[in-house]
Write an enzyme that holds these catalytic residues in place. Structure first.
Site, PDB file in Angstrom:
ATOM      1  N   SER A 124      37.293  41.582  36.261  1.00  0.00           N
ATOM      2  CA  SER A 124      38.382  42.539  36.037  1.00  0.00           C
ATOM      3  C   SER A 124      38.610  42.743  34.549  1.00  0.00           C
ATOM      4  O   SER A 124      38.401  41.818  33.743  1.00  0.00           O
ATOM      5  CB  SER A 124      39.653  41.962  36.667  1.00  0.00           C
ATOM      6  OG  SER A 124      40.780  42.672  36.235  1.00  0.00           O
ATOM      7  N   TYR A 148      45.995  34.775  38.210  1.00  0.00           N
ATOM      8  CA  TYR A 148      44.928  35.629  38.763  1.00  0.00           C
ATOM      9  C   TYR A 148      43.868  35.908  37.698  1.00  0.00           C
ATOM     10  O   TYR A 148      42.675  35.708  37.926  1.00  0.00           O
ATOM     11  CB  TYR A 148      45.516  36.943  39.294  1.00  0.00           C
ATOM     12  CG  TYR A 148      44.456  37.976  39.585  1.00  0.00           C
ATOM     13  CD1 TYR A 148      43.584  37.833  40.661  1.00  0.00           C
ATOM     14  CD2 TYR A 148      44.287  39.099  38.754  1.00  0.00           C
ATOM     15  CE1 TYR A 148      42.592  38.774  40.920  1.00  0.00           C
ATOM     16  CE2 TYR A 148      43.303  40.035  39.006  1.00  0.00           C
ATOM     17  CZ  TYR A 148      42.462  39.877  40.083  1.00  0.00           C
ATOM     18  OH  TYR A 148      41.470  40.800  40.330  1.00  0.00           O
ATOM     19  N   LYS A 152      39.645  34.815  37.201  1.00  0.00           N
ATOM     20  CA  LYS A 152      38.503  35.700  36.915  1.00  0.00           C
ATOM     21  C   LYS A 152      37.756  35.213  35.671  1.00  0.00           C
ATOM     22  O   LYS A 152      36.524  35.170  35.638  1.00  0.00           O
ATOM     23  CB  LYS A 152      38.984  37.140  36.731  1.00  0.00           C
ATOM     24  CG  LYS A 152      39.545  37.776  37.998  1.00  0.00           C
ATOM     25  CD  LYS A 152      38.463  37.969  39.056  1.00  0.00           C
ATOM     26  CE  LYS A 152      39.007  38.405  40.386  1.00  0.00           C
ATOM     27  NZ  LYS A 152      38.006  38.398  41.454  1.00  0.00           N
TER      28      LYS A 152
HETATM   29  P1  NAD Z   1      40.734  43.348  48.998  1.00  0.00           P
HETATM   30  O1  NAD Z   1      41.849  42.389  49.200  1.00  0.00           O
HETATM   31  O2  NAD Z   1      40.784  44.654  49.738  1.00  0.00           O
HETATM   32  O3  NAD Z   1      39.335  42.649  49.309  1.00  0.00           O
HETATM   33  C1  NAD Z   1      39.144  41.264  49.236  1.00  0.00           C
HETATM   34  C2  NAD Z   1      38.603  40.815  50.583  1.00  0.00           C
HETATM   35  O4  NAD Z   1      38.294  39.421  50.521  1.00  0.00           O
HETATM   36  C3  NAD Z   1      39.600  41.012  51.729  1.00  0.00           C
HETATM   37  O5  NAD Z   1      38.952  41.651  52.805  1.00  0.00           O
HETATM   38  C4  NAD Z   1      40.001  39.582  52.099  1.00  0.00           C
HETATM   39  O6  NAD Z   1      40.332  39.471  53.469  1.00  0.00           O
HETATM   40  C5  NAD Z   1      38.749  38.810  51.702  1.00  0.00           C
HETATM   41  N1  NAD Z   1      38.953  37.402  51.363  1.00  0.00           N
HETATM   42  C6  NAD Z   1      39.860  36.864  50.509  1.00  0.00           C
HETATM   43  N2  NAD Z   1      39.715  35.535  50.460  1.00  0.00           N
HETATM   44  C7  NAD Z   1      38.684  35.211  51.287  1.00  0.00           C
HETATM   45  C8  NAD Z   1      38.065  33.995  51.655  1.00  0.00           C
HETATM   46  N3  NAD Z   1      38.479  32.835  51.156  1.00  0.00           N
HETATM   47  N4  NAD Z   1      37.026  34.039  52.524  1.00  0.00           N
HETATM   48  C9  NAD Z   1      36.599  35.221  53.028  1.00  0.00           C
HETATM   49  N5  NAD Z   1      37.164  36.396  52.727  1.00  0.00           N
HETATM   50  C10 NAD Z   1      38.193  36.398  51.861  1.00  0.00           C
HETATM   51  O7  NAD Z   1      40.648  43.621  47.421  1.00  0.00           O
HETATM   52  P2  NAD Z   1      39.781  44.655  46.578  1.00  0.00           P
HETATM   53  O8  NAD Z   1      40.728  45.513  45.818  1.00  0.00           O
HETATM   54  O9  NAD Z   1      38.732  45.280  47.382  1.00  0.00           O
HETATM   55  O10 NAD Z   1      39.148  43.648  45.512  1.00  0.00           O
HETATM   56  C11 NAD Z   1      37.870  43.085  45.674  1.00  0.00           C
HETATM   57  C12 NAD Z   1      37.560  42.204  44.490  1.00  0.00           C
HETATM   58  O11 NAD Z   1      37.669  42.964  43.293  1.00  0.00           O
HETATM   59  C13 NAD Z   1      38.509  41.012  44.316  1.00  0.00           C
HETATM   60  O12 NAD Z   1      37.744  39.917  43.850  1.00  0.00           O
HETATM   61  C14 NAD Z   1      39.455  41.494  43.251  1.00  0.00           C
HETATM   62  O13 NAD Z   1      40.009  40.420  42.536  1.00  0.00           O
HETATM   63  C15 NAD Z   1      38.531  42.313  42.380  1.00  0.00           C
HETATM   64  N6  NAD Z   1      39.218  43.333  41.584  1.00  0.00           N
HETATM   65  C16 NAD Z   1      40.019  44.254  42.203  1.00  0.00           C
HETATM   66  C17 NAD Z   1      40.686  45.203  41.433  1.00  0.00           C
HETATM   67  C18 NAD Z   1      41.612  46.203  42.072  1.00  0.00           C
HETATM   68  O14 NAD Z   1      42.449  46.778  41.380  1.00  0.00           O
HETATM   69  N7  NAD Z   1      41.510  46.486  43.365  1.00  0.00           N
HETATM   70  C19 NAD Z   1      40.532  45.215  40.034  1.00  0.00           C
HETATM   71  C20 NAD Z   1      39.689  44.271  39.448  1.00  0.00           C
HETATM   72  C21 NAD Z   1      39.040  43.325  40.229  1.00  0.00           C
END
Ligand code: NAD
Ligand code: UDP
Length: 337
Positions: A124, A148, A152
Site C-alpha cells: 500500500s 495496519y 504492510k
Molecule cells: P478485501 O477485504 O475485499 O479482501 C481481502 C480478502 O481476504 C477478503 O475476502 C477476506 O475475507 C480475506 N481474508 C482476510 N484474512 C484472511 C485469512 N486469514 N485467510 C483467508 N482469507 C482472508 O480487501 P481489498 O480491498 O480487496 O484488499 C486486498 C488487499 O489489498 C489487502 O491486503 C489490502 O490490505 C490491500 N490494499 C487494499 C487497499 C484498498 O484501498 N482497498 C489499498 C492498499 C492495499
C-alpha cells in the site's frame, strides 16, 4: 500458470481473478470470508465462462495452504488476504499483526515446503513516510504510522530479507494507491461491511440513498480546493497490474517493488462532482473537521511500473465513477448472502 490467490473472494482479488482468466492463467482462490461472500464466484463464473476453484480456509493454516499449493500444482501466489481497516487496526492491533504478519509467515513457510517460488504481495502507499514530496517514488523514504500500515511495511521487509537469503525466489510488492470502481458489467464491485470508511464507497451509498450525506473531512488543506487529494485507480487497471507483475516476476529472482497508481491526484470535491455526473444527481455533503491521521495529498509516480512491467492505468475518474455507480445501483446491498 496455476495461481493461488489468497483472499481470493475479496474486492481487488476477485477482479484480479477475472483478469488472470482473461489472460489464460488459472486462479485458485482461497478465502475465509472474514470480509467477503462466496456469491462473488457466481459473478466471476458468469463473466469468465468458467468457475475457478474456491478453497474455504485460513491463510494462517500453513498445512492447509501447503496442501492447496501441492494439490493444485501452483506456480505462483498472489497474496491479498489481510485485514485492511486503519481505524480498526488501531483498536485491535493484535488481530492485525496475527492476520497480516502471521498469515504471511505461514504462507511463506508453505511455499518453501511446496517449492513455490513466485509471490506478488498487496502492499500500500501507506508505507511511505508522510513527509515525502509528491509524486511518491518507490525509492522514497518509508515509515508507517498505524498498525495496519506497519503490517504492510513489515511484510515488505520480510519479503526482502527472504529474497536476499534465497536467490531462487521472486517476490514482488505492489504499492496500491486508492483502488475504486467496479467491473464495467456492474456485476462485481466493492461490498464493504457496515458504514464504509473510504470515500468512493461512501459516496456511492449516498448516491443510492443508503446514507444521507457525505461528510467531507476538512476543506482547509493546502490543495487547490482545500480538500484532500488522492490517486484513485480503477480496480480493473489494478487487476491488470497484477497480471503484469506475475508475468514479469515469474522466474526473475529477487525482490521487486512497484507503485500501482495513475500519477494524478483528485480532490474529495472532484470525486463528488464526477460521481454526481455519473449518477445524474447532485450529492449532498457537509464539510466537517479533518480526520485524524489524514495527509493533505498523496499520489504516485507510476513511471517505474510502466518502464519495467509495461503496465499503466488507462481508466479515467469518470469511468471509475460510472462503473462504481453501475455496480452500486444494480446491487444496492452488495453481494447476496
Ligand atoms: P478485501 O477485504 O475485499 O479482501 C481481502 C480478502 O481476504 C477478503 O475476502 C477476506 O475475507 C480475506 N481474508 C482476510 N484474512 C484472511 C485469512 N486469514 N485467510 C483467508 N482469507 C482472508 O480487501 P481489498 O480491498 O480487496 O484488499 C486486498 C488487499 O489489498 C489487502 O491486503 C489490502 O490490505 C490491500 N490494499 C487494499 C487497499 C484498498 O484501498 N482497498 C489499498 C492498499 C492495499
Ligand atoms: N474522505 C472524506 N469523507 C469520507 C471518507 C473520506 O472526506 O467519508 C476523504 C479523506 O479525508 C481523504 C479522501 O477522502 O482525503 C480519501 O479517503 P479514503 O479513506 O478513501 O482513502 P485514504 O485516506 O486511506 O487514502
Amino acid at each position: 500458470m496455476q495461481i493461488l490467490v489468497t483472499g481470493g473472494a475479496g474486492y481487488i482479488a476477485s477482479h484480479t481473478a477475472l483478469a488472470l482468466l482473461e489472460r489464460g492463467h488459472v486462479p485458485v482462490l482461497l478465502d475465509n470470508f472474514v470480509n467477503s461472500k462466496p456469491a462473488v464466484l457466481d459473478r466471476i463464473a458468469a463473466l469468465a465462462g468458467t468457475r475457478p476453484v474456491l478453497l474455504r480456509g485460513d491463510v494462517r493454516d500453513g498445512a492447509f495452504v501447503e496442501q492447496a499449493l501441492r494439490e493444485h500444482r501452483i506456480d505462483a501466489v498472489i497474496h491479498f488476504a489481510a485485514l485492511k481497516a486503519v481505524g480498526e487496526s488501531v483498536a485491535k492491533p493484535l488481530d492485525y499483526y496475527d492476520n497480516n504478519i502471521h498469515g504471511t509467515l505461514a504462507l511463506l513457510g508453505a511455499m518453501r515446503r511446496a517449492g513455490v517460488k513466485t509471490l506478488v504481495f498487496s502492499s500500500s502507499a501507506t508505507v511511505y513516510s508522510a513527509d515525502q514530496p509528491m509524486p511518491l517514488r518507490e525509492d522514497g523514504a518509508l515509515g508507517a504510522v498505524n498498525p495496519y500500515g506497519r503490517t504492510k511495511l513489515m511484510v515488505e521487509n520480510i519479503l526482502a530479507d527472504v529474497a536476499a537469503a534465497d536467490p531462487s525466489v521472486s517476490f514482488t510488492s505492489l504499492r496500491y494507491f486508492n483502488p475504486v470502481g467496479a467491473h464495467p458489467s456492474g456485476t462485481m464491485g466493492e461490498d464493504p461491511r457496515g458504514i464504509p470508511n473510504n470515500l468512493m464507497p461512501f459516496v456511492a451509498q449516498v448516491a443510492v440513498g443508503r446514507l444521507p450525506r457525505l461528510r467531507v473531512f476538512g476543506n482547509d488543506y493546502p490543495t487547490p480546493d482545500g480538500t484532500g487529494m488522492r490517486d484513485y485507480i480503477h480496480v480493473c487497471d489494478l487487476a491488470e497490474g497484477h497480471v503484469a507483475a506475475i508475468d514479469h516476476g515469474h522466474g526473475k529472482a529477487g525482490s521487486h517493488v512497484f507503485n500501482l497508481g495513475t500519477g494524478t491526484g483528485s480532490s474529495v470535491l472532484d470525486v463528488v462532482k464526477a460521481f454526481g455526473q455519473a449518477c445524474g444527481k447532485d450529492l449532498p455533503y457537509e464539510v466537517v473537521p479533518r480526520r485524524a491521521g489524514d495527509v493533505a495529498a498523496c499520489w504516485a509516480d507510476p513511471a517505474y511500473a510502466e518502464k519495467v512491467l509495461g503496465w499503466r492505468a488507462t481508466r479515467t475518474m469518470q469511468t471509475m465513477c460510472e462503473d462504481a455507480w453501475r455496480w452500486q445501483s444494480a446491487n444496492p446491498n452488495g453481494y447476496p448472502d
